[in-house]
Design a protein around this motif. Structure first.
Motif, PDB file in Angstrom:
ATOM      1  N   ARG A 104      -1.292   8.176  -3.552  1.00  0.00           N
ATOM      2  CA  ARG A 104      -1.793   7.839  -2.222  1.00  0.00           C
ATOM      3  C   ARG A 104      -3.041   8.662  -1.922  1.00  0.00           C
ATOM      4  O   ARG A 104      -3.031   9.881  -2.086  1.00  0.00           O
ATOM      5  CB  ARG A 104      -0.750   8.115  -1.162  1.00  0.00           C
ATOM      6  N   THR A 121       0.815  -1.219   0.000  1.00  0.00           N
ATOM      7  CA  THR A 121       0.000   0.000   0.000  1.00  0.00           C
ATOM      8  C   THR A 121       0.836   1.249   0.000  1.00  0.00           C
ATOM      9  O   THR A 121       0.344   2.346  -0.313  1.00  0.00           O
ATOM     10  CB  THR A 121      -0.899  -0.005   1.242  1.00  0.00           C
ATOM     11  N   GLU A 122       2.128   1.078   0.417  1.00  0.00           N
ATOM     12  CA  GLU A 122       3.013   2.230   0.416  1.00  0.00           C
ATOM     13  C   GLU A 122       3.709   2.414  -0.924  1.00  0.00           C
ATOM     14  O   GLU A 122       4.686   3.153  -1.015  1.00  0.00           O
ATOM     15  CB  GLU A 122       4.055   2.054   1.519  1.00  0.00           C
TER      16      GLU A 122
END
Length: 927
Positions: free
Chosen positions: A351, A312-313
């Protein structure tokens, strides 16, 4: 009344005739009764008598005599009257008695003495006259003094080691009077009263009790009398010190930093250093062994793993390990990082902010977490319950490997202590002692029966009654002074697997006899109950022991074995002809028991064996059941039918035998050299003298064995005697000469000898060895109770042989107060049971036997081991055994009972090139 002849001599017949006429006249004349009678004149009494004299060179000697009352005194020499003109007469009057005192003197020249022919020496005596008669004095002998020039025996120089006894002999020249002898050390007179290390014997020999470095000097024997002084040739005595090795240094570091190299250690010949020509140390001053140093290996990275999924990063990662190869032996660790990460979208990942969760979604998450936690708790409880139940089952079945429990000295981790909460202990008052030494029971229990397919060292974990209460099973643990016993349940005894003593032929009778003997002589016997693991019986302070190797007794059987030293008054080993008994008579049993391999009986002996040529014929004898003695074997004459093997050492012998019974060692001289026995001389005196004036000194002549000395000390302890000095050794030769004992230099002013001062013990009484301990008593008497100092010399020597001297200087009152006594510590009989009795672990023994029992074409097998250990006198005996190496190792155990060191055995194996066995000994043993 006396008439002189023309030659000046006295006419005695004329004097006698006148005396008779005068007597006749007085008888004829009648005297009146009123006249008082004059007192009769007494016979002459000598106030001074002539004394023995020596003519020195040509100087005449003067002889004098004096008598009162005396009208005339004349000398008579060799039956002839001396001429009156040769007399010098002096006359005086005694002021007290009023009697006439007459003194006469003559001179005797060398010519007069030399002119005498005959066997008798020249002598003179005085004859004195008075009116009452004549009196003769004692004879005075006149001899010509001389001293020969040459010594009959002169001292000889020699070299001796430090603390050795030294004898310098000297026989002075013939002389009249006999010459007195003095000893000079570097021209200084030796005074034994100032230095007790010196002793001058009655034969003029000089004895140095213990040679010191300061005794290195020139010694001269000086003989002197009234005529002259003679000096012997000088004897140079050199006291040398042989070198001794110091302790080994620590092993050096391996000289190779990687791979094969060497280690080295050194020692120096400085403990002590050789001195005065002493021998240098034997052996190398250094040792070198191979060593291997492991090379360091630096660590290396493995290949990178695949990239992980994109997270997710917006990153993913990969890892590697330092395992190609891993760092070893001090190598460097890998440098760099183990993980690597990077952006997985090349910057294209956007993000976004996370939205809050719905309320119902949060409740579901928390409910799931609580359920997972409860499930984990349940799993933990289940695992704990299973582990607890398994542990309880393990403790209830706490039965260990019997061999591991008995060999705890080599495998300390194999032993498990029994539970403390056991409701049915074997013996509530005496739990098993896990720290006891050999001879005590170790381990909880071990099975006495095994199945056909069971391992001989394991106990099957079945529903055995061992885990149930055993009211009829008793296991008693005794110390070495009592008999071990094992009582079994009735059902176990009845199946015949356990063999009691009563099931071995005549063992029952011998057991009764032995029990009776033990109760009477506890210090001369020992016993123990032994099984397949074997053991060792030892009678302390006697040198007697019995080694029962492992496997000697059949598996599952137990015997109550004993070892007894028979006393002189109960059993005597007869000696035939010139034979002599050399060892105590020892009984071991029970006789008739079945042995799978030989046992080793160790007997001390007193034969002197240090001569270069054999001078003994030694024979081992045994007693039959009928009481007769018969020969078992003669050393050096063994055959394949010989039932025993005898290994001889300087002070003891070891007998390998397969039949227990009563044994003893005898010997006789082997021509042409006479054999010698080692004896001990022990001097005893009363510990507490009573108020009597009598005092006695007792000297025992016994065999030089520990048992003989212990027997005498026990006897004297019961009689109240005390040992004055350490026993002295004496070599008694087979020469048919008696042993002479004498006492000298008694201070006659305060002491006197009541009996003879010299006695002899017949040769056969000592040489036979079958007599009780022989002793001689010198009875003395002091003049008063106030006398306490006693100084004398006691000489003990074989006629025309060796001897010893006791120089006694003691205060008998101090003996009473100090109670000085050299005691042998009387400890209970010792027995060691199981592996604790042996220096060599069973695992190492089996691997050595497996390596050496198989014959080798190069001879590198048990035969080479026998030669290395010195057991190769008769190899055929070992060749007939199923495991020759095992019998050799049993004999090695017996020979090294006191100083058993695996290094000596490892050295023999190293010389044989058995490196694989050395690795086993280094790994499993404590070599």
């Amino acid at each position: 009344l006396l008439r002189m002849r023309a030659d000046g001599s006295v006419d005695i017949r004329y004097w006698e005739k006148n005396m008779m006429q005068s007597s006749d006249y007085s008888d004829a004349e009648v005297l009146p009764d009123s006249f008082p009678s004059a007192p009769a004149e007494p016979l002459p009494e000598f106030l001074l008598e002539p004394e023995d004299a020596f003519i020195v060179k040509n100087r005449p000697v003067q002889l004098r005599c004096r008598a009162s009352p005396a009208t005339q005194i004349y000398f008579k020499c060799n039956g002839e009257w001396v001429n009156q003109n040769d007399h010098i007469t002096r006359e005086s009057l005694d002021q007290i008695t009023g009697l006439v005192v007459r003194e006469v003197e003559i001179s005797v020249s060398r010519t007069q003495v030399e002119e005498l022919f005959g066997l008798e020496d020249y002598w003179c005596q005085c004859v004195a006259w008075s009116s009452a008669g004549t009196t003769k004095s004692n004879r005075a002998y006149v001899r010509i003094a001389y001293l020969r020039k040459n010594f009959e025996q002169e001292p000889l120089g020699r070299e001796v080691r430090l603390e050795q006894e030294v004898l310098l002999q000297c026989r002075p020249p013939e002389g009249m009077p006999a010459a007195e002898v003095d000893w000079l050390k570097n021209e200084d007179a030796i005074d034994p009263s100032q230095d007790s290390n010196f002793l001058i014997t009655i034969d003029h020999d000089l004895i140095i009790k213990q040679a010191r470095l300061s005794d290195t000097a020139n010694y001269t024997c000086v003989a002197r009398n009234v005529v002259a002084k003679r000096r012997s040739s000088t004897a140079t005595l050199i006291v040398y010190v042989s070198g001794g090795w110091s302790s080994w240094t620590e092993w050096s570091e391996c000289n190779a930093q990687c791979g094969r190299g060497w280690q080295r250690r050194t020692r120096s010949c400085t403990n002590p250093a050789p001195l005065n020509g002493g021998a240098f140390c034997e052996g190398p001053p250094f040792q070198r062994v191979t060593c291997t140093t492991l090379c360091p290996v630096d660590g290396g990275w493995t290949e990178w793993a695949k990239w992980s999924a994109c997270g997710t990063e917006c990153t993913h990662w990969r890892s590697r390990e330092c395992q190609a190869p891993p760092p070893r032996n001090g190598g460097k660790h890998c440098s760099g990082s183990m993980m690597e990460s990077k952006n997985c979208t090349e910057g294209l990942c956007a993000r976004c902010k996370s939205e809050p969760l719905a309320p119902d979604t949060g409740v579901a998450v928390y409910a799931g977490l609580v359920g997972a936690l409860l499930l984990c708790v349940i799993l933990v409880l289940c695992v704990g319950v299973l582990a607890y139940r398994r542990r309880c089952r393990h403790l209830h079945g706490d039965i260990t490997d019997s061999s591991s429990a008995l060999t705890a000295a080599f495998h300390p981790g194999n032993y498990k202590p029994s539970r403390q909460d056991n409701p049915n202990p074997l013996h509530p008052s005496a739990p098993p002692d896990l720290t006891a030494t050999a001879g005590t029971f170790r381990g909880p229990l071990f099975s006495l029966q095994q199945g056909a397919n069971d391992s001989p060292h394991k106990i099957p974990m079945t529903t055995s009654p061992l885990l149930d209460p055993l009211p009829s099973l008793k296991i008693k643990v005794y110390n070495s002074s009592t008999l071990s016993s094992l009582e079994l349940p009735a059902d176990v005894r009845s199946d015949g697997e356990i063999l009691s003593l009563n099931s071995v032929g005549t063992v029952g009778r011998e057991r009764d006899y032995y029990s009776h003997t033990l109760s009477r002589e506890p210090g001369l016997s020992t016993s123990a109950t032994l099984g397949n693991l074997g053991g060792r019986l030892t009678i302390p302070n006697t040198g007697v022991s019995l080694l029962v190797p492992p496997g000697t007794i059949p598996q599952g059987k137990f015997y109550e074995m004993y070892l007894i030293i028979n006393k002189w008054d109960k059993m005597t080993l007869p000696s035939e002809g010139s034979q002599t008994v050399l060892s105590p008579v020892v009984s071991c049993g029970p006789s008739g028991m079945l042995l799978n391999r030989p046992v080793v009986l160790t007997l001390p002996h007193c034969a002197q064996l240090d001569t270069p040529t054999p001078d003994w014929t030694l024979t081992l004898k045994t007693q039959t059941h009928q009481g007769a003695w018969e020969e078992v074997l003669t050393v050096g004459e063994e055959t394949l039918s010989s039932p025993c093997y005898l290994q001889l050492e300087e002070e003891c012998c070891h007998v390998l035998m397969e039949q227990l019974g009563t044994y003893g060692l005898v010997g006789q001289s082997c021509p042409p050299q006479p054999a010698c026995k080692r004896l001990q001389l022990a001097l005893f005196a009363p510990r507490a003298p009573c108020l009597s004036l009598d005092y006695s000194l007792r000297i025992y002549c016994i065999h030089d064995t520990p048992h003989a000395l212990k027997d005498v000390l026990d006897l004297e302890r019961s009689l109240g005697g005390v040992l004055l000095e350490d026993p002295k050794p004496l070599l008694f030769k087979d020469s048919y000469h008696n042993l002479r004992l004498s006492i000298h230099d008694i201070p006659h002013t305060h002491w006197r000898s009541k009996l003879l001062q010299m006695t002899e013990i017949p040769f056969y009484h000592i040489w036979s060895g079958s007599q009780r301990p022989l002793h001689c008593t010198f009875s003395l008497e002091r003049s008063s109770l106030a006398v306490s100092q006693l100084t004398c010399k006691i000489c003990v020597r074989q006629v025309e042989g060796e001897g010893q001297i006791f120089q006694l200087h003691t205060d008998i009152q101090e003996v009473v107060k100090r109670r000085r006594c050299h005691k042998i510590l009387s400890c209970p009989p010792s027995s060691q049971v199981g592996p604790y009795a042996f220096r060599l672990p069973d695992s190492i023994r089996q691997k050595i036997c497996a390596s050496l029992d198989v014959p080798s074409a190069r001879g590198c097998d048990w035969r080479l081991l026998a030669r290395s250990l010195g057991f190769d006198r008769y190899l055929n005996y070992f060749a007939t055994k199923p495991s020759p190496t095992g019998v050799l190792l049993d004999l090695w155990e017996a020979c090294h009972q006191a100083d058993a060191d695996l290094v000596s055995l490892a050295t023999a194996l190293e010389d044989m090139g058995k490196s694989e066995v050395l690795v086993v000994m280094t790994t499993d043993g404590d070599c």
